[in-house]
Design a protein around this motif. Sequence first.
Motif, PDB file in Angstrom:
ATOM      1  N   ARG A 104       0.871  -1.090   0.235  1.00 51.71           N
ATOM      2  CA  ARG A 104       0.098   0.114   0.033  1.00 51.71           C
ATOM      3  C   ARG A 104       0.887   1.178   0.023  1.00 51.71           C
ATOM      4  O   ARG A 104       1.050   2.154   0.763  1.00 51.71           O
ATOM      5  CB  ARG A 104      -0.917   0.141   1.251  1.00 51.71           C
ATOM      6  N   SER A 105       1.699   1.509  -0.855  1.00 51.12           N
ATOM      7  CA  SER A 105       2.584   2.397  -1.020  1.00 51.12           C
ATOM      8  C   SER A 105       1.761   3.423  -2.298  1.00 51.12           C
ATOM      9  O   SER A 105       0.533   3.313  -2.518  1.00 51.12           O
ATOM     10  CB  SER A 105       3.825   2.333  -1.620  1.00 51.12           C
ATOM     11  N   LYS A 147       0.125   2.359   7.779  1.00 49.22           N
ATOM     12  CA  LYS A 147      -1.157   2.471   7.274  1.00 49.22           C
ATOM     13  C   LYS A 147      -2.091   2.819   8.362  1.00 49.22           C
ATOM     14  O   LYS A 147      -2.967   3.428   8.376  1.00 49.22           O
ATOM     15  CB  LYS A 147      -1.641   1.022   6.496  1.00 49.22           C
ATOM     16  N   ALA A 210       2.553  -1.179   5.787  1.00 47.71           N
ATOM     17  CA  ALA A 210       1.991  -1.204   4.303  1.00 47.71           C
ATOM     18  C   ALA A 210       1.885  -2.207   3.252  1.00 47.71           C
ATOM     19  O   ALA A 210       1.566  -2.513   2.334  1.00 47.71           O
ATOM     20  CB  ALA A 210       2.712   0.071   3.489  1.00 47.71           C
TER      21      ALA A 210
END
Length: 279
Positions: A104-105, A147, A210
């Motif tokens: 989740r970049s 996150k 992430a």
Amino acid sequence: MVGNFHMPPMGYGPGSQPSEEDGNELKYLQMPQDMSSYVTHLPEVEDTTHLQPALDLLADIAAAATAVGQGGENQTFDLSTLDKENRDLMAETLGEGEVAMKIRSIPAIGVQESVFAGVWVLGGANVDAVEVGAVPRAARDEAFTAKREPTGEKTPRTPSVVNAPPLLVELEDKSRAFTPETDTHVVNLTLLPHTEDDLAWLEQAMGQGAVEILSRGYGNCRVTATALPHVWQVRFYNSMDVLILDTYEVTAMPEVAIAAPEDLIDSGERIVEVLEAIR
């Protein structure tokens, strides 16, 4: 001299067990199923005239796998320039392996290991590539980007949160002291007394990073980066998806997600064999 006579123990011998006529049958524990293994798949190609770009790229990927397995740096290959026919050949040849990742970049990246260990297919906004390496760079670089922010020891406690705070102190200490040469430190929750609230408190206290990883093999392994640097939650499940081992690992990357050097070298050799069969 004849020894004392002993009557046989009750419940043993003929007639001691129910017969099939009684309607009772022995029930055996279900054995694990569906263990995945590599099977060579050869794409069906009649005419390779227009497939030279894909074939050349596969040859480059094979060479990269050998080089990385011998200690070289990760190498990345762009797939976005291939036309549909060549892209389809790449997809069919690489297939899907055991390990998948969500990174989740910005942009978010989905990663699927191919059937060749250490050859990773990356997809996302403006990302269409193959990366060759023990693990994708982004999975290392972005892992502990929060996150969900960690709340640490200030996390609210219920009365049933008993053993989690000392474990947090241990993990924070190992996180601060970590270096690339440090041995992996494992906290095995399965062997430690804890409550459900302990587990929930730990997850909240360390936040969430992430990267999420799923390794499918003989059962599943789910790996989640925390927001505490170098700390990963690693959970192993059996083939019936029952949790059998719950741990935290302090390491750069859990070993279950890493392609070993010998596997990368083997991948290079197997890709060459597939190319020879296609041509």
